[in-house]
Motif scaffolding. Structure first.
Motif, PDB file in Angstrom:
ATOM      1  N   CYS A 161      -1.966   7.618   1.566  1.00  0.00           N
ATOM      2  CA  CYS A 161      -2.532   6.303   1.856  1.00  0.00           C
ATOM      3  C   CYS A 161      -4.008   6.189   1.468  1.00  0.00           C
ATOM      4  CB  CYS A 161      -2.353   5.954   3.332  1.00  0.00           C
ATOM      5  SG  CYS A 161      -3.346   6.975   4.449  1.00  0.00           S
ATOM      6  N   GLN A 183     -13.215   6.904  -0.634  1.00  0.00           N
ATOM      7  CA  GLN A 183     -11.828   6.630  -0.246  1.00  0.00           C
ATOM      8  C   GLN A 183     -11.737   6.517   1.271  1.00  0.00           C
ATOM      9  OE1 GLN A 183      -8.742   7.121  -2.440  1.00  0.00           O
ATOM     10  NE2 GLN A 183     -10.238   6.626  -3.995  1.00  0.00           N
ATOM     11  N   LEU A 191     -11.285  -3.539   0.654  1.00  0.00           N
ATOM     12  CA  LEU A 191     -10.404  -2.444   0.235  1.00  0.00           C
ATOM     13  C   LEU A 191      -9.803  -2.769  -1.120  1.00  0.00           C
ATOM     14  CD1 LEU A 191      -8.523  -1.943   3.620  1.00  0.00           C
ATOM     15  CD2 LEU A 191     -10.298  -0.458   2.659  1.00  0.00           C
ATOM     16  N   ASP A 192      -9.603  -1.766  -1.936  1.00  0.00           N
ATOM     17  CA  ASP A 192      -8.999  -1.961  -3.256  1.00  0.00           C
ATOM     18  C   ASP A 192      -7.475  -1.994  -3.104  1.00  0.00           C
ATOM     19  OD1 ASP A 192      -8.702  -2.261  -5.964  1.00  0.00           O
ATOM     20  OD2 ASP A 192      -9.042  -0.155  -6.448  1.00  0.00           O
ATOM     21  N   LEU A 193      -7.020  -2.986  -2.399  1.00  0.00           N
ATOM     22  CA  LEU A 193      -5.587  -3.223  -2.192  1.00  0.00           C
ATOM     23  C   LEU A 193      -5.276  -4.665  -2.537  1.00  0.00           C
ATOM     24  CD1 LEU A 193      -4.824  -1.521   1.240  1.00  0.00           C
ATOM     25  CD2 LEU A 193      -4.068  -0.775  -0.987  1.00  0.00           C
ATOM     26  N   THR A 241      -7.168   5.156  -0.152  1.00  0.00           N
ATOM     27  CA  THR A 241      -7.429   3.909  -0.854  1.00  0.00           C
ATOM     28  C   THR A 241      -8.925   3.764  -1.084  1.00  0.00           C
ATOM     29  OG1 THR A 241      -5.532   2.872   0.216  1.00  0.00           O
ATOM     30  CG2 THR A 241      -7.224   1.382  -0.618  1.00  0.00           C
ATOM     31  N   THR A 273       0.843  -1.185   0.000  1.00  0.00           N
ATOM     32  CA  THR A 273       0.000   0.000   0.000  1.00  0.00           C
ATOM     33  C   THR A 273       0.880   1.237   0.000  1.00  0.00           C
ATOM     34  OG1 THR A 273      -1.817   1.131   1.090  1.00  0.00           O
ATOM     35  CG2 THR A 273      -0.225   0.060   2.515  1.00  0.00           C
ATOM     36  N   ARG A 274       0.339   2.304  -0.508  1.00  0.00           N
ATOM     37  CA  ARG A 274       1.078   3.578  -0.510  1.00  0.00           C
ATOM     38  C   ARG A 274       0.862   4.284   0.815  1.00  0.00           C
ATOM     39  NH1 ARG A 274       2.280   4.964  -5.926  1.00  0.00           N
ATOM     40  NH2 ARG A 274       1.129   3.675  -7.384  1.00  0.00           N
ATOM     41  N   TRP A 275       1.909   4.943   1.290  1.00  0.00           N
ATOM     42  CA  TRP A 275       1.803   5.789   2.470  1.00  0.00           C
ATOM     43  C   TRP A 275       3.002   6.724   2.505  1.00  0.00           C
ATOM     44  CZ3 TRP A 275       5.909   5.875   5.719  1.00  0.00           C
ATOM     45  CH2 TRP A 275       6.765   4.777   5.710  1.00  0.00           C
TER      46      TRP A 275
END
Length: 133
Positions: free
Chosen positions: A94, A117, A131-133, A96, A82-84
């Motif tokens: 972050c 989001q 979650l779209d992860l 998402t 995941t981005r953060w």
């Protein structure tokens, strides 16, 4: 910095009068942007008993561990990319897509995310989530 220090010294400024500082931070996790070897997503070492979290792209469904402070910590415990950058001072990295479910924020973000989001760094599930992860 080194070139500037050398230039000032060459111009006659005493080295003791030149002050420099270097600042760095931890590298943010940016899948697809920054290459990094990561283990495949997996269930956490300590199973949770909270709402069920589905990381859709990772193909992983686990119960939320209530000892985790946030969905970001849960994703990290499962090695879900995941981005953060919140820990380095850049908010909303972050964010998402929340495909289904409800969350609560603790602490509340200064600025909420866009509709649909969720900010993983300060969100906790109130119900089962996808979650779209």
């Amino acid at each position: 910095m080194d070139a500037m220090t050398a230039a000032l010294t060459d111009l006659g400024l005493p080295a003791g009068r030149i002050h420099t500082e270097r600042f760095t931070s931890l590298t943010a996790v940016n899948p697809g942007v920054v290459a990094a070897a990561r283990p495949a997503p997996h269930a956490p070492a300590t199973p949770g008993a909270g709402p069920v979290i589905t990381f859709a792209r990772a193909g992983l469904t686990v119960a939320f561990d209530e000892t985790r402070a946030s969905l970001l910590e849960m994703a990290e415990a499962c090695d879900v990319p995941t981005r953060w950058s919140c820990r380095t001072g850049v908010c909303h990295t972050c964010a998402t897509p929340l495909l289904s479910g409800t969350i609560t924020y603790a602490p509340a973000p200064l600025t909420g995310p866009d509709t649909g989001q969720v900010l993983l760094c300060c969100a906790r599930p109130r119900s089962d989530l996808v979650l779209d992860l």
